[in-house]
Structure formats: structure tokens, C-alpha cells
Design an enzyme around this catalytic site. Structure first.
Site, PDB file in Angstrom:
ATOM      1  N   LEU A   1      41.522  41.285 -11.780  1.00 27.08           N
ATOM      2  CA  LEU A   1      40.247  40.599 -11.596  1.00 27.08           C
ATOM      3  C   LEU A   1      40.518  39.227 -11.009  1.00 27.08           C
ATOM      4  O   LEU A   1      41.007  38.326 -11.689  1.00 27.08           O
ATOM      5  CB  LEU A   1      39.514  40.455 -12.938  1.00 27.08           C
ATOM      6  CG  LEU A   1      39.313  41.731 -13.763  1.00 27.08           C
ATOM      7  CD1 LEU A   1      38.504  41.418 -15.019  1.00 27.08           C
ATOM      8  CD2 LEU A   1      38.630  42.808 -12.936  1.00 27.08           C
ATOM      9  N   GLY A   2      40.231  39.079  -9.727  1.00 28.54           N
ATOM     10  CA  GLY A   2      40.498  37.826  -9.034  1.00 28.54           C
ATOM     11  C   GLY A   2      41.716  37.949  -8.151  1.00 28.54           C
ATOM     12  O   GLY A   2      42.753  38.473  -8.578  1.00 28.54           O
TER      13      GLY A   2
ATOM     14  N   GLU B   1      41.982  18.686  -7.132  1.00 29.62           N
ATOM     15  CA  GLU B   1      40.847  19.357  -6.521  1.00 29.62           C
ATOM     16  C   GLU B   1      39.931  18.328  -5.855  1.00 29.62           C
ATOM     17  O   GLU B   1      40.019  17.123  -6.118  1.00 29.62           O
ATOM     18  CB  GLU B   1      40.057  20.120  -7.596  1.00 29.62           C
ATOM     19  CG  GLU B   1      40.855  21.168  -8.339  1.00 29.62           C
ATOM     20  CD  GLU B   1      41.124  22.405  -7.515  1.00 29.62           C
ATOM     21  OE1 GLU B   1      40.466  22.575  -6.461  1.00 29.62           O
ATOM     22  OE2 GLU B   1      41.999  23.194  -7.907  1.00 29.62           O
TER      23      GLU B   1
ATOM     24  N   LYS C   1      43.746  23.375 -23.324  1.00 30.81           N
ATOM     25  CA  LYS C   1      45.106  23.798 -23.635  1.00 30.81           C
ATOM     26  C   LYS C   1      45.521  23.312 -25.029  1.00 30.81           C
ATOM     27  O   LYS C   1      46.220  24.026 -25.764  1.00 30.81           O
ATOM     28  CB  LYS C   1      46.060  23.269 -22.575  1.00 30.81           C
ATOM     29  CG  LYS C   1      45.800  23.873 -21.200  1.00 30.81           C
ATOM     30  CD  LYS C   1      46.563  23.169 -20.100  1.00 30.81           C
ATOM     31  CE  LYS C   1      46.246  23.758 -18.732  1.00 30.81           C
ATOM     32  NZ  LYS C   1      46.923  23.023 -17.633  1.00 30.81           N
TER      33      LYS C   1
END
Length: 432
Positions: free
Chosen positions: A11-12, A191, A206
Site C-alpha cells: 500500500l503506497g 519538506e 515516535k
């Protein structure tokens, strides 16, 4: 070796997913030898099917992820799409249709890890997620398995490569925050919208996962104290260097001294140059684990990127496939301790406080009185007049250990002193 292949749904197929597919293809013989059966990529769910994907048979590509995970012949689903939905629904659907799951989805696991583990257990399936924390670094499996017989007391780590690159650049070159961020963006480390990284959201997810595993207690994202690093300045680094320290954005998971509670937090902190984490440069990650029997352990390596993250995904895939062949499942959710998660105010730490104060007699005594009234002991004080000859001075105070609530109260009281022009910076001191 059995000849019927274990079928994998992916998936992806972005940066990580494409690397997973590539390694499955180029290392097919080695993976089969290690698992005891061939593994076959049976389908790839994507959003843009028209995009050319080198090395992937176009016949395997689909936009219907739900239909793919509902196929009764899928043995393992690899989820690398990220986000909460549709990932959560797809994972639970995979369990319901007999598949185990390998995921790299830190946000989902931090928010709904307990429910996902319960769904996996209900369907005798595995849920593995080594790639969700610190990329290629083997960390979750050592905590879940290698240290299963030990008592972990503290996990202290740099778990976001973007923020470490920015802070390292500020430290090594004297660059300001924005300048270092611009370089990180140009190099592809940050990003276009770096909020999740620089405001600590990524590291907090995390930290929740690590704390839950380390302390056998359910810790959700909402339980993690979070503070970003956008206010860190070149002046803060100068103060850190004067103390023999540097500054890192740290994820800190701790068991209380009496063992009765745990805390999880993310914030920038000064750490001594002698600490192993201080030497972690660039976009690398490192996690420092302290336990009763093993003592101090350090895990270090690339914390992001397609190939490093795919390495962790493939490691989980091998383990899950081996479990499938043997008819067993690996370690599930271990939350038997049920320890309460304390608030940030109960954390015992040290502060580095930089104040702009009036340059006149009696100011230091007033400041010291405020600390005493809040039960906070002062370790060192450094005062320096302004070079421009103005009527203000810089006063730097480093405290001994005290509760964060007491330290916060002290700072608020300092702001109300007529002789304090402003609180220039506040930073915790860790790793001593």
C-alpha cells in the site's frame, strides 16, 4: 523450501514503497532463502496509476486498496501510505481477511496502536513496525525482544533527521534558524511545510511508540509533552558552548525514580559535548537506552530516506513471513504494567535561563530570591554588561534539578520583576 510463494500487498509506492518493491525484486532469491519460501509482490495500491514505476509490472498496480487487502490470498500487507485514514481502515481490514501487517506509520501507531494490536491479536495476525521509528536503525525489535528480560529506565534520542541537520548546521557554522532551514529544504531534508518536523510532532509520535514499548504501558500521542525548536537562536548555541554543551531536539521517555509512573516529552535541550548524542551530526538519528542490566546502549544510523526505511520494512517482512510459515505470531502489545503517564510539571530537570536585566546593584539578589521562593537551587550565574553601553545586562542562570512546574513558576515570577526587562531564552539541560 516450500514452493508456493507468500503473497505481499504493498500500500503506497512513493519514496519508501518503491524501494520496498525494488528490494523484493532484486533480492528475491536471498529473501526466499532467509524466509524458507519465495515472496511475491501480488499487488500495489497507489493514487496515481498512470505514473511510470520502474521495475513494477503495471498489471499489479491498482487504485482500489480496499479490494487488494480483502483478497483472501494475501499473506502480508505492507502499509507505507502514512496518515490516519484510510491507513487505519485498510490495516484492520487486512487483519479481518487473514493478513499480517508491516507498517511504517508512526502517526497512526502513536494514536491508535492499542486498538491495532488488539485487532491483530483477535485475528491471530502480526503487526510489525520497525520502520515507524528511526528509519533503518534496529530499535523497536531490540526493545521488544532483546531487552524483554531487562528493565528499561530511560530512552533519550534524536529521532528526526531534519531537525538534527538544522541544529547541527546552526552549531557548526553559526547560521540562524531560517538560514539553516532554507539549506535543509534545498538539500531535500526538509519538506516544503516543515511544521511536523520543526514543531516536534514527528518526534512526539515516535516518543509515544518508544515509551509504550520500553515501559510496557500504553502511551498515546496526547500524553507526550511537545515543544518545537523554531525559537532556538545563535545566542543559545553560544551559551551552550560556554557550558561545554550543544543543543539537540530530544525525545525523552523516562520511568520515575520510584518506578510508579512514566513521562514522554520532546523539546530542544542542551546536552554536554561528552554525551554520545552530542556527536550525532547532519540528518542522522541516534537513540540512547538506559536499563538495569544492560546499562547504556546506543543505536545510531540514518533515520529516514527511501532505502534506509525500506531496509527496516524488509526486516519486518522477513520476520512476519517466517511466522506465517511456522503458524506462529511474534510479540504483540505489552501493556501489562499500566503505569500512569505523569504531566510535564512533574518531570525533574535543569534549566538554562537567559535574562535581560537592569544593570544596577541588587538585581542579582532579587533574582536569587525568586529562585529561593520557588524552591529552585541555582548552580551557576553569569552576568555580562551590554557591549552597546546601555543600561541593561545579560544574566544567565543554570539551575540544579527541580520539578518542571517549580522552574516554570520561577520564570513567570521573574517576568514580573521590574528589574527584569525580558526573558531572552529558556532551555532545559539534559544528559548529565
Amino acid at each position: 523450501m516450500r514452493t508456493r510463494p507468500l503473497k505481499v500487498a504493498l500500500l503506497g509506492c512513493g519514496v519508501v514503497g518503491s524501494e520496498v518493491a525494488r528490494i523484493m525484486t532484486t533480492h528475491a532469491d536471498d529473501l526466499a532463502a532467509r524466509i524458507g519460501a519465495p515472496v511475491e509482490l501480488a499487488g500495489v495500491a497507489v493514487r496515481r496509476p498512470s505514473k511510470v514505476r520502474a521495475g513494477i509490472d503495471p498489471a499489479l498496480v491498482t487504485t482500489d486498496a480496499t479490494a487488494l487487502v480483502k483478497r483472501g490470498d494475501i499473506d502480508v500487507v505492507v502499509e507505507v501510505i502514512g496518515g490516519i485514514e484510510p491507513a487505519r481502515t485498510l490495516i484492520t481490514t487486512a487483519f479481518e481477511h487473514g493478513a499480517s501487517v508491516v507498517s511504517a506509520n508512526k502517526a497512526l501507531l502513536a494514536q491508535d496502536g492499542a486498538a491495532l494490536h488488539a485487532a491483530a491479536q483477535d485475528h491471530d495476525a502480526d503487526l510489525y513496525y520497525e520502520a515507524a521509528v528511526a528509519g533503518a536503525i534496529p530499535l523497536i525489535r531490540p526493545l521488544r525482544e532483546s531487552l524483554a528480560g531487562d528493565k528499561v529506565n530511560r530512552v533519550l534520542g534524536i529521532v528526526n533527521g531534519t531537525t538534527n541537520f538544522i541544529l547541527d548546521k546552526m552549531d557548526s557554522t553559526g547560521a540562524g534558524y531560517q538560514e539553516a532551514l532554507d539549506e535543509a529544504t534545498a538539500l531535500g531534508y526538509a519538506e516544503a511545510d516543515p511544521t511536523a518536523d520543526v514543531e516536534g510532532f514527528d518526534a512526539a509520535a515516535k516518543a509515544a511508540i518508544l515509551a509504550g514499548i520500553a515501559f510496557h504501558t500504553r502511551v498515546r500521542l496526547d500524553d507526550v509533552y511537545r515543544e518545537g525548536m523554531t525559537e532556538v537562536t545563535a545566542a543559545d548555541f553560544a551559551s551552550a558552548r560556554a557550558m561545554g554543551c550543544t543543543i539537540k531536539l530530544l525525545a525523552i521517555c523516562e520511568r520515575a525514580a520510584d518506578g510508579g509512573s512514566v513521562t514522554a516529552r520532546v523539546h530542544p535541550a542542551m546536552i554536554p559535548l561528552s554525551h554520545p548524542l552530542a556527536s550525532v551530526r547532519g540528518a542522522y538519528n541516534a537513540v540512547f537506552v538506559e536499563s538495569d542490566a544492560a546499562g547504556q546502549l546506543m543505536f545510531y544510523g540514518p533515520g529516514a530516506g527511501g532505502a534506509p526505511t525500506a531496509s527496516a520494512v524488509l526486516g519486518d517482512l522477513v520476520a512476519v513471513c517466517r511466522n506465517k510459515l511456522s503458524g506462529a505470531t511474534g510479540p504483540g502489545d505489552s501493556a501489562y504494567a499500566r503505569l500512569p503517564v505523569s504531566s510535564m510539571g512533574e518531570v525533574v530537570t535543569r534549566y538554562h535561563i537567559s535574562l535581560d536585566v537592569a544593570d544596577k546593584p541588587g538585581v542579582l539578589a532579587q533574582v536569587a530570591t525568586v529562585f529561593a521562593e520557588h524552591g529552585v537551587s541555582i548552580d551557576t550565574v553569569r552576568q555580562q554588561g551590554r557591549q552597546d553601553g546601555g543600561g541593561d545586562a545579560s544574566l544567565v542562570v543554570v539551575t540544579h534539578r527541580a520539578s518542571d512546574a517549580s522552574l516554570t513558576g520561577t520564570v513567570e515570577a521573574l517576568r514580573n520583576l521590574d528589574t527584569v526587562r525580558g526573558v531572552a531564552s529558556i532551555m532545559r539541560v539534559e544528559g548529565e
